[in-house]
Design a protein around this motif. Structure first.
Motif, PDB file in Angstrom:
ATOM      1  N   MET A   1     -85.937   6.009 -15.468  1.00 20.18           N
ATOM      2  CA  MET A   1     -86.533   6.412 -16.730  1.00 20.18           C
ATOM      3  C   MET A   1     -87.079   5.217 -17.513  1.00 20.18           C
ATOM      4  SD  MET A   1     -86.420   9.679 -17.402  1.00 20.18           S
ATOM      5  CE  MET A   1     -85.962  10.344 -18.971  1.00 20.18           C
ATOM      6  N   ASN A   2     -86.621   4.003 -17.210  1.00 20.86           N
ATOM      7  CA  ASN A   2     -87.018   2.867 -18.035  1.00 20.86           C
ATOM      8  C   ASN A   2     -88.504   2.530 -17.936  1.00 20.86           C
ATOM      9  OD1 ASN A   2     -86.999   1.745 -15.519  1.00 20.86           O
ATOM     10  ND2 ASN A   2     -85.753  -0.004 -16.060  1.00 20.86           N
ATOM     11  N   ASN A   3     -89.207   3.127 -17.000  1.00 19.79           N
ATOM     12  CA  ASN A   3     -90.649   2.929 -16.893  1.00 19.79           C
ATOM     13  C   ASN A   3     -91.418   4.134 -17.442  1.00 19.79           C
ATOM     14  OD1 ASN A   3     -90.016   4.726 -14.880  1.00 19.79           O
ATOM     15  ND2 ASN A   3     -91.439   3.866 -13.405  1.00 19.79           N
ATOM     16  N   LYS A   4     -90.731   4.935 -18.267  1.00 22.60           N
ATOM     17  CA  LYS A   4     -91.348   6.152 -18.797  1.00 22.60           C
ATOM     18  C   LYS A   4     -91.303   6.177 -20.327  1.00 22.60           C
ATOM     19  CE  LYS A   4     -90.330   9.321 -14.976  1.00 22.60           C
ATOM     20  NZ  LYS A   4     -90.028   8.337 -13.982  1.00 22.60           N
ATOM     21  N   VAL A   5     -92.289   6.831 -20.905  1.00 21.93           N
ATOM     22  CA  VAL A   5     -92.290   7.172 -22.318  1.00 21.93           C
ATOM     23  C   VAL A   5     -92.164   8.687 -22.387  1.00 21.93           C
ATOM     24  CG1 VAL A   5     -93.669   7.280 -24.428  1.00 21.93           C
ATOM     25  CG2 VAL A   5     -93.709   5.228 -23.022  1.00 21.93           C
ATOM     26  N   ILE A   6     -91.204   9.161 -23.158  1.00 15.39           N
ATOM     27  CA  ILE A   6     -91.055  10.596 -23.347  1.00 15.39           C
ATOM     28  C   ILE A   6     -91.962  11.011 -24.494  1.00 15.39           C
ATOM     29  CG2 ILE A   6     -89.481  12.454 -23.999  1.00 15.39           C
ATOM     30  CD1 ILE A   6     -87.252  10.888 -22.594  1.00 15.39           C
ATOM     31  N   PHE A   7     -92.842  11.961 -24.224  1.00 11.67           N
ATOM     32  CA  PHE A   7     -93.798  12.497 -25.185  1.00 11.67           C
ATOM     33  C   PHE A   7     -93.260  13.852 -25.624  1.00 11.67           C
ATOM     34  CE2 PHE A   7     -98.250  14.173 -26.015  1.00 11.67           C
ATOM     35  CZ  PHE A   7     -98.565  13.268 -27.016  1.00 11.67           C
ATOM     36  N   LEU A   8     -92.617  13.884 -26.784  1.00 12.28           N
ATOM     37  CA  LEU A   8     -91.946  15.086 -27.277  1.00 12.28           C
ATOM     38  C   LEU A   8     -92.906  15.859 -28.174  1.00 12.28           C
ATOM     39  CD1 LEU A   8     -89.274  16.672 -27.396  1.00 12.28           C
ATOM     40  CD2 LEU A   8     -88.631  15.238 -29.329  1.00 12.28           C
ATOM     41  N   THR A   9     -93.336  17.037 -27.709  1.00 11.85           N
ATOM     42  CA  THR A   9     -94.374  17.784 -28.425  1.00 11.85           C
ATOM     43  C   THR A   9     -93.848  18.911 -29.293  1.00 11.85           C
ATOM     44  OG1 THR A   9     -94.731  19.343 -26.611  1.00 11.85           O
ATOM     45  CG2 THR A   9     -96.017  17.305 -26.569  1.00 11.85           C
ATOM     46  N   THR A  10     -92.545  19.175 -29.244  1.00 15.97           N
ATOM     47  CA  THR A  10     -91.979  20.263 -30.037  1.00 15.97           C
ATOM     48  C   THR A  10     -90.511  19.979 -30.313  1.00 15.97           C
ATOM     49  OG1 THR A  10     -91.751  22.671 -30.218  1.00 15.97           O
ATOM     50  CG2 THR A  10     -91.417  21.699 -28.033  1.00 15.97           C
ATOM     51  N   ASP A  11     -89.914  20.733 -31.215  1.00 16.61           N
ATOM     52  CA  ASP A  11     -88.514  20.534 -31.582  1.00 16.61           C
ATOM     53  C   ASP A  11     -87.580  21.443 -30.785  1.00 16.61           C
ATOM     54  OD1 ASP A  11     -89.581  22.740 -32.889  1.00 16.61           O
ATOM     55  OD2 ASP A  11     -88.367  22.471 -34.692  1.00 16.61           O
ATOM     56  N   SER A  12     -88.101  21.999 -29.690  1.00 15.44           N
ATOM     57  CA  SER A  12     -87.284  22.767 -28.755  1.00 15.44           C
ATOM     58  C   SER A  12     -87.851  22.494 -27.362  1.00 15.44           C
ATOM     59  CB  SER A  12     -87.300  24.258 -29.084  1.00 15.44           C
ATOM     60  OG  SER A  12     -88.575  24.803 -28.889  1.00 15.44           O
ATOM     61  N   MET A  13     -87.266  23.085 -26.358  1.00 12.04           N
ATOM     62  CA  MET A  13     -87.701  22.814 -24.986  1.00 12.04           C
ATOM     63  C   MET A  13     -88.021  24.123 -24.291  1.00 12.04           C
ATOM     64  SD  MET A  13     -85.546  20.627 -22.220  1.00 12.04           S
ATOM     65  CE  MET A  13     -86.308  19.090 -21.854  1.00 12.04           C
ATOM     66  N   GLY A  14     -89.211  24.209 -23.739  1.00  7.76           N
ATOM     67  CA  GLY A  14     -89.614  25.404 -23.023  1.00  7.76           C
ATOM     68  C   GLY A  14     -90.318  26.401 -23.938  1.00  7.76           C
ATOM     69  N   GLY A  15     -90.907  27.391 -23.338  1.00  9.22           N
ATOM     70  CA  GLY A  15     -91.690  28.354 -24.097  1.00  9.22           C
ATOM     71  C   GLY A  15     -90.988  29.671 -24.347  1.00  9.22           C
ATOM     72  N   GLY A  16     -89.707  29.736 -24.053  1.00 10.46           N
ATOM     73  CA  GLY A  16     -88.981  30.994 -24.227  1.00 10.46           C
ATOM     74  C   GLY A  16     -88.389  31.117 -25.618  1.00 10.46           C
ATOM     75  N   GLU A  17     -87.191  31.659 -25.671  1.00 13.09           N
ATOM     76  CA  GLU A  17     -86.502  31.877 -26.939  1.00 13.09           C
ATOM     77  C   GLU A  17     -86.275  30.546 -27.659  1.00 13.09           C
ATOM     78  OE1 GLU A  17     -85.706  34.818 -28.327  1.00 13.09           O
ATOM     79  OE2 GLU A  17     -86.704  35.789 -26.629  1.00 13.09           O
ATOM     80  N   ARG A  18     -86.606  30.493 -28.930  1.00 16.83           N
ATOM     81  CA  ARG A  18     -86.513  29.254 -29.726  1.00 16.83           C
ATOM     82  C   ARG A  18     -85.082  28.719 -29.774  1.00 16.83           C
ATOM     83  NH1 ARG A  18     -89.550  26.119 -31.744  1.00 16.83           N
ATOM     84  NH2 ARG A  18     -89.217  24.891 -33.590  1.00 16.83           N
ATOM     85  N   GLU A  19     -84.115  29.603 -29.978  1.00 15.44           N
ATOM     86  CA  GLU A  19     -82.715  29.167 -30.052  1.00 15.44           C
ATOM     87  C   GLU A  19     -82.276  28.513 -28.744  1.00 15.44           C
ATOM     88  OE1 GLU A  19     -78.308  31.129 -30.678  1.00 15.44           O
ATOM     89  OE2 GLU A  19     -79.999  32.046 -31.711  1.00 15.44           O
ATOM     90  N   LEU A  20     -82.641  29.110 -27.631  1.00 16.39           N
ATOM     91  CA  LEU A  20     -82.330  28.531 -26.329  1.00 16.39           C
ATOM     92  C   LEU A  20     -83.042  27.195 -26.161  1.00 16.39           C
ATOM     93  CD1 LEU A  20     -81.125  28.582 -23.489  1.00 16.39           C
ATOM     94  CD2 LEU A  20     -83.086  30.000 -22.784  1.00 16.39           C
ATOM     95  N   GLY A  21     -84.304  27.130 -26.555  1.00 10.44           N
ATOM     96  CA  GLY A  21     -85.066  25.893 -26.442  1.00 10.44           C
ATOM     97  C   GLY A  21     -84.467  24.750 -27.240  1.00 10.44           C
ATOM     98  N   THR A  22     -83.937  25.077 -28.418  1.00 16.03           N
ATOM     99  CA  THR A  22     -83.277  24.078 -29.247  1.00 16.03           C
ATOM    100  C   THR A  22     -82.033  23.546 -28.549  1.00 16.03           C
ATOM    101  OG1 THR A  22     -84.113  25.140 -31.245  1.00 16.03           O
ATOM    102  CG2 THR A  22     -82.224  23.703 -31.522  1.00 16.03           C
ATOM    103  N   GLN A  23     -81.254  24.449 -27.961  1.00 19.13           N
ATOM    104  CA  GLN A  23     -80.053  24.040 -27.231  1.00 19.13           C
ATOM    105  C   GLN A  23     -80.417  23.186 -26.017  1.00 19.13           C
ATOM    106  OE1 GLN A  23     -77.894  27.620 -26.288  1.00 19.13           O
ATOM    107  NE2 GLN A  23     -77.340  28.005 -28.415  1.00 19.13           N
ATOM    108  N   LEU A  24     -81.476  23.572 -25.322  1.00 18.94           N
ATOM    109  CA  LEU A  24     -81.894  22.806 -24.142  1.00 18.94           C
ATOM    110  C   LEU A  24     -82.317  21.388 -24.522  1.00 18.94           C
ATOM    111  CD1 LEU A  24     -83.934  25.523 -22.223  1.00 18.94           C
ATOM    112  CD2 LEU A  24     -81.678  24.593 -21.604  1.00 18.94           C
ATOM    113  N   LEU A  25     -83.043  21.231 -25.619  1.00 17.26           N
ATOM    114  CA  LEU A  25     -83.453  19.901 -26.053  1.00 17.26           C
ATOM    115  C   LEU A  25     -82.237  19.068 -26.426  1.00 17.26           C
ATOM    116  CD1 LEU A  25     -85.639  17.841 -26.704  1.00 17.26           C
ATOM    117  CD2 LEU A  25     -85.790  18.851 -29.002  1.00 17.26           C
ATOM    118  N   GLU A  26     -81.289  19.650 -27.135  1.00 18.68           N
ATOM    119  CA  GLU A  26     -80.069  18.928 -27.498  1.00 18.68           C
ATOM    120  C   GLU A  26     -79.302  18.496 -26.252  1.00 18.68           C
ATOM    121  OE1 GLU A  26     -77.612  20.832 -30.506  1.00 18.68           O
ATOM    122  OE2 GLU A  26     -79.419  21.747 -31.328  1.00 18.68           O
ATOM    123  N   THR A  27     -79.198  19.374 -25.270  1.00 15.75           N
ATOM    124  CA  THR A  27     -78.503  19.032 -24.024  1.00 15.75           C
ATOM    125  C   THR A  27     -79.223  17.907 -23.300  1.00 15.75           C
ATOM    126  OG1 THR A  27     -77.652  21.278 -23.801  1.00 15.75           O
ATOM    127  CG2 THR A  27     -77.707  19.934 -21.794  1.00 15.75           C
TER     128      THR A  27
END
Length: 114
Positions: A1-27
């Protein structure tokens, strides 16, 4: 990962349920910060709704602050911060510019989280 930049485009992860996406990003961020220093990304650059993950309204901000404390640049798109009017609400990271992201993208592989 040290040769990567993470480009975070939203405050959750994935296009499904927002609550699940928030949990996924935290994990994801919890597991990321547990890696050895050599396995951490070169930077994390937040754009669009991704800058909201840097505010106290998001538990992800705690993990992003810890990553910043480990020396990982956690950056917020200034245009996005201004658009959402959250300058005073940022609890993690620092405001940067798209020009800085272009410089990072020229040096590192970009991994987009959407």
């Amino acid at each position: 990962m040290n040769n990567k930049v993470i480009f975070l485009t939203t405050d959750s992860m994935g296009g499904g349920e927002r609550e699940l996406g928030t949990q996924l990003l935290e994990t994801f961020l919890t597991l990321l910060k547990q890696r050895d220093r050599e396995q951490l990304p070169a930077a994390i650059f937040c754009v669009n709704r991704g800058v909201l993950a840097l505010t106290e309204q998001s538990f992800a901000s705690l993990h992003l602050k810890e990553l910043a404390d480990l020396g990982i640049p956690v950056l917020a798109c200034g245009t996005c911060v201004n658009y959402y009017g959250i300058q005073e609400q940022l609890v993690a990271g620092e405001v940067s510019s798209m020009g800085h992201f272009i410089e990072l993208a020229a040096r590192y592989e970009v991994m987009t989280l959407a």
